[in-house]
Enzyme design. Structure first.
Site, PDB file in Angstrom:
ATOM      1  N   TYR B 128       0.841  -1.197   0.000  1.00 22.38           N
ATOM      2  CA  TYR B 128       0.000   0.000   0.000  1.00 22.38           C
ATOM      3  C   TYR B 128       0.874   1.245   0.000  1.00 22.38           C
ATOM      4  CZ  TYR B 128      -4.270  -2.577   1.113  1.00 22.38           C
ATOM      5  OH  TYR B 128      -5.344  -3.421   1.072  1.00 22.38           O
ATOM      6  N   TYR B 167      -0.565  -9.848   0.487  1.00 28.27           N
ATOM      7  CA  TYR B 167       0.458  -9.252   1.349  1.00 28.27           C
ATOM      8  C   TYR B 167       0.423  -9.865   2.744  1.00 28.27           C
ATOM      9  CZ  TYR B 167      -3.438  -6.212   2.914  1.00 28.27           C
ATOM     10  OH  TYR B 167      -4.630  -5.731   3.391  1.00 28.27           O
ATOM     11  N   ARG B 177      -2.775 -11.991   3.551  1.00 30.12           N
ATOM     12  CA  ARG B 177      -4.093 -11.652   3.016  1.00 30.12           C
ATOM     13  C   ARG B 177      -4.184 -12.089   1.557  1.00 30.12           C
ATOM     14  NH1 ARG B 177      -7.665  -8.216   4.304  1.00 30.12           N
ATOM     15  NH2 ARG B 177      -8.887  -9.972   3.612  1.00 30.12           N
ATOM     16  N   HIS B 180      -7.024  -8.515  -2.687  1.00 31.78           N
ATOM     17  CA  HIS B 180      -8.371  -7.969  -2.529  1.00 31.78           C
ATOM     18  C   HIS B 180      -8.373  -6.483  -2.848  1.00 31.78           C
ATOM     19  CE1 HIS B 180      -6.314  -7.394   1.329  1.00 31.78           C
ATOM     20  NE2 HIS B 180      -6.955  -6.238   1.367  1.00 31.78           N
ATOM     21  N   HIS B 182     -10.465  -3.065  -1.539  1.00 30.75           N
ATOM     22  CA  HIS B 182     -11.411  -2.526  -0.556  1.00 30.75           C
ATOM     23  C   HIS B 182     -12.440  -1.663  -1.266  1.00 30.75           C
ATOM     24  CE1 HIS B 182      -8.958  -3.511   3.086  1.00 30.75           C
ATOM     25  NE2 HIS B 182      -7.994  -3.485   2.206  1.00 30.75           N
TER      26      HIS B 182
END
Ligand SMILES: [Fe+3]
Lengths: 204, 259
Positions: B128, B167, B177, B180, B182
Site C-alpha cells: 500500500y 500481502y 491476506r 483484494h 477494498h
C-alpha cells in the site's frame, strides 16, 4: 444487519446482501478528505463543535478509527446538496467544501491520540425525535461498522420525549448525550466495549 | 503464552467458528450474512467489539429518521478519470491491468443510481502507498491505489486498475491476506452503508484468511469473490472481473423529492 431472505416488508427481498468487512488499517489515503471535519459553512451562527475520543475495551484511544457524521440542518431538513468532497478536475486533488453550502456529511479520522472533532450546524428536530447527529464508526478490527447518535444536552424536555432515549436505562441513555463545554462546544466519547459502552443501533 | 499463534492455531479457530455456525443454523437460527464482530481468529477485533447487543430501531414506524436519508454526492465530488487508477501519474503502473465492474443493488434487486463507490488497494507487489505500511515489497511510483466513481443510471460502476498482490500482515505467524480490493459504498439510506472487500477467484489463501473466513456462511462468503468475465476484458488492454454489490439494511419506502 442480519436479515434472512424472507424477513421484512413482505416484499421481494430477493437479492442476498454483500457481507461487510473491516476497513483495515490502510484506508487513510483513500477515504478521509481535506476539511472532512468542517461541515459547517464558515462563520455560520448555528455552528457547533463536537469532539471526543474513540476508546477500546481497555480504555485506550483508537488512532485508526474513522467516523462519518450525517445530520440535518438547524430547521431539521436533510441536505440534498453534494459537494462534501469536491474534486479539482485540473489537478485531480480535493478542493474541499465551497464554504457556503451545507451538505450535512463529514468524515473524520481519529488523530494519533485517538481524538476527533467535527464542526457542523446544530441539528434541528425531525418528527418526534430530539435533534441528533447520526454517526457511523469504522475501525481496523471492527468487522461491521457501528451506528450511534449524538444528542445535544440543551433541551431536557425533548430528550425526555425522544422515542429511542426513553427506552433506555439512565446510564445507557447518557452514552448518547454529549456534554456541554460552553461556547457551543460539546464532548462525546465513543466506547466500543465494556464499562460505559456506547449504545449502538441496528436498523430493521 | 505471548508467542504469536501459528497458522495451524488460526485454522483450528476458523474451523471451530464454522462448526459453531453450522450447529446454530441446524438448530433453526437465521442465516448470518455478515461477520460477527467478536470473531476471535481476527485478533484486532478482541477489544473493539461491543459486548452489549445493539438497540433495534424499527424504521417502518418512523419515516423521519435521519438514517433513512443518505449524503448526496455528485459530479463536483468525482472527476471523470477518478475511476482509472492506471492514469494518476506520469507513467504506467506495473502489473496485470484489470477492469472491475458490476452493479450496486438494494435487497429488492433495484439499482442504486448516482451514488458514490470508493476503492483502495495494494499495488501489484502487495504494498500500500500508506505511511504505516510495514511490508517491504516495492512501492510503485506510478500507482497510488485509490479510486472513486458514481454509479450510472443502471447502478453500474466501473474501475480500471492493476491486480493487487497478496500481502503479509501480523495477525499471526505467516499470516497472508488474499489479494483484494477494498470497497466503500453508499445507498439511498445511511442504514445501507457498506465497507467491504472484493476477492479474486481461486485464491489459495482463502481458507487461511481470518478476515474472509469471518463470514461463516459459505454462500455469503462466495458473494465476496468476483467472477472472471471475458466480455468485460478489453482487447489488447485488460482482463475483466464482474462483481455485483447488494446493500443490506432498510431503505425508505417513499421516494424523496428530487433525489
Ligand atoms: Fe487490504
Amino acid at each position: 444487519m442480519t436479515h434472512g431472505a424472507h424477513d421484512d416488508t413482505g416484499g421481494a427481498r430477493t437479492a442476498l446482501p454483500t457481507p461487510s468487512h473491516t476497513v483495515g488499517p490502510f484506508y487513510g489515503h483513500a477515504l478521509p478528505f481535506p476539511g472532512g471535519e468542517d461541515i459547517a459553512p464558515l462563520g455560520h451562527p448555528d455552528g457547533i463543535t463536537v469532539h471526543g475520543y474513540v476508546l477500546d475495551g481497555a480504555g485506550r484511544p483508537l488512532p485508526d478509527a474513522l467516523l462519518e457524521v450525517w445530520g440535518p440542518d438547524p430547521r431539521g431538513a436533510v441536505p440534498a446538496v453534494d459537494g462534501s468532497m469536491r474534486r479539482d478536475p485540473a489537478r485531480g486533488g480535493h478542493l474541499g467544501r465551497n464554504g457556503v453550502e451545507f451538505t450535512g456529511f463529514g468524515r473524520i479520522q481519529t488523530d494519533a491520540d485517538g481524538h476527533w472533532y467535527v464542526r457542523t450546524l446544530r441539528p434541528g428536530a425531525r418528527g418526534r425525535h430530539a435533534p441528533y447527529l447520526s454517526v457511523c464508526v469504522f475501525a481496523r478490527g471492527l468487522l461491521v461498522h457501528l451506528f450511534t447518535r449524538i444528542h445535544l444536552p440543551d433541551d431536557p424536555a425533548a430528550l425526555a420525549a425522544d422515542p429511542l432515549l426513553s427506552r433506555l436505562d439512565a446510564d445507557r441513555r447518557d452514552t448518547l448525550i454529549a456534554v456541554a463545554e460552553g461556547r457551543a462546544a460539546y464532548r462525546f466519547d465513543i466506547r466500543l466495549q465494556g464499562e460505559g459502552e456506547t449504545v449502538f443501533l441496528e436498523f430493521q | 503464552m505471548t508467542d504469536a499463534p501459528t497458522q495451524a492455531d488460526i485454522d483450528r479457530e476458523i474451523a471451530a467458528a464454522h462448526a459453531a455456525y453450522q450447529r446454530r443454523t441446524a438448530d433453526g437460527a437465521p442465516v448470518e450474512h455478515h461477520p460477527r464482530r467478536d470473531y476471535a481468529p481476527y485478533r484486532s477485533s478482541a477489544l473493539r467489539h461491543p459486548l452489549r447487543p445493539p438497540v433495534t430501531i424499527d424504521v417502518s414506524r418512523d419515516p423521519e429518521l435521519v438514517e433513512l436519508s443518505s449524503p448526496a454526492f455528485g459530479d463536483r465530488d468525482v472527476t471523470d478519470v477518478d475511476n482509472d487508477l492506471t492514469r494518476q501519474h506520469t507513467g504506467e503502473p506495473i502489473g496485470e491491468r484489470i477492469t472491475v465492474s458490476g452493479r450496486l443493488l438494494d435487497r429488492d434487486g433495484r439499482p442504486v443510481t448516482g451514488q458514490l463507490v470508493e476503492i483502495w488497494q495494494a499495488n501489484a507487489a502487495g504494498r500500500y502507498a500508506h505511511r504505516r505500511e510495514q511490508h517491504d515489497a516495492p512501492l510503485d511510483p506510478h500507482f497510488t491505489g485509490v479510486g472513486r466513481t458514481l454509479t450510472d443510471a443502471e447502478g453500474t460502476y466501473r474501475f480500471t486498475t492493476v491486480r493487487p498482490g497478496p500481502y503479509p500482515w501480523r495477525n499471526h505467524l505467516n499470516a497472508w491476506r488474499p489479494a483484494h480490493i477494498h470497497f466503500s459504498v453508499f445507498g439511498t439510506a445511511f442504514t445501507q452503508r457498506l465497507v467491504t472487500q472484493m476477492y479474486f477467484p481461486h485464491d489459495p489463501l482463502f481458507p487461511h484468511d481470518p478476515i474472509l473466513q469471518s463470514v461463516t456462511d459459505d454462500a455469503a462468503r462466495q458473494r465476496l469473490v468476483a467472477a472472471y468475465d471475458h466480455n468485460l476484458s478489453v482487447p489488447e488492454f485488460s482482463l475483466g472481473y464482474r462483481w455485483d454489490i447488494v446493500l443490506d439494511g432498510p431503505r425508505a419506502t417513499w421516494t424523496e423529492e428530487g433525489r
